[in-house]
Scaffold this active site. Structure first.
Site, mmCIF file in Angstrom:
data_model
loop_
_atom_site.group_PDB
_atom_site.id
_atom_site.type_symbol
_atom_site.label_atom_id
_atom_site.label_comp_id
_atom_site.label_asym_id
_atom_site.label_seq_id
_atom_site.Cartn_x
_atom_site.Cartn_y
_atom_site.Cartn_z
ATOM 1 N N CYS A 106 0.815 -1.275 -0.016
ATOM 2 C CA CYS A 106 0.061 -0.084 0.134
ATOM 3 C C CYS A 106 0.934 1.199 0.030
ATOM 4 C CB CYS A 106 -0.983 0.045 0.993
ATOM 5 S SG CYS A 106 -2.578 0.978 0.847
ATOM 6 N N HIS A 107 0.632 1.936 0.991
ATOM 7 C CA HIS A 107 1.487 3.465 1.225
ATOM 8 C C HIS A 107 2.832 3.246 1.435
ATOM 9 C CE1 HIS A 107 -2.771 4.918 0.791
ATOM 10 N NE2 HIS A 107 -2.253 6.267 0.310
#
Length: 180
Positions: A106-107
């Site tokens: 993800c991030h």
């Protein structure tokens, strides 16, 4: 295998910590929660507070060479905090310098960008990081999971919580091959 899970004191997406953690335990390996401060970390379900988890080791008091691999869980605030902490960034960079495998979801790739380890690599992430990865010299792809073996170590990346099953299976396979 001893696997570090690096998180900020608050802001990690809980499922991106707990699912990979459980996969590591189920595979018979030792997960270790590493953070920038001692005590506990505060996980989140998107923007809502979730559970707290005890920190086992602190960046600056531990080193990459005491682990076989690194997992970077996501959450928007988690990597944003980590990338402002020079010890956390150095800890991540050390895994690359030592040729140890790394997995990020993800991030979490924001921390990789800050550690300057994406140049020449192909990776995936949450779509909003696409430009940051490209600006850092990496190639962004929209895939459920991506293994990149450019450089001395393997990097496994994934986009989002919906990809966790593929992410966990892939990084465990890659970590096991790298450890043997």
């Amino acid at each position: 295998m001893r696997i570090a899970f690096l998180t900020a004191p608050e802001g990690v997406e809980q499922v991106e910590l707990t699912d990979p953690w459980q996969a590591v335990v189920d595979a018979g390996h030792e997960p270790v929660l590493v953070s920038t401060k001692p005590g506990t970390i505060q996980a989140f379900h998107h923007l809502d507070k979730a559970d707290k988890f005890p920190v086992q080791e602190v960046v600056g008091e531990t080193s990459a060479d005491s682990f076989d691999a690194l997992v970077l869980p996501g959450g928007v605030a988690n990597p944003d905090y980590l990338r402002l902490n020079s010890k956390a960034v150095g800890f991540v960079r050390d895994f690359f310098d030592q040729g140890r495998p790394v997995a990020a979801i993800c991030h979490a790739s924001w921390t990789l960008v800050e550690a300057d380890v994406v140049r020449g690599r192909v990776l995936t992430s949450w779509p909003s990081l696409r430009t940051d990865i490209r600006n850092a010299g990496g190639t962004w792809v929209d895939e459920q999971v991506r293994i990149c073996d450019h450089g001395p170590n393997k990097l496994v990346t994934s986009r989002k919580p919906d990809d966790l099953k593929a992410f966990c299976g892939t990084f465990l396979e890659v970590f096991a091959k790298e450890a043997s």
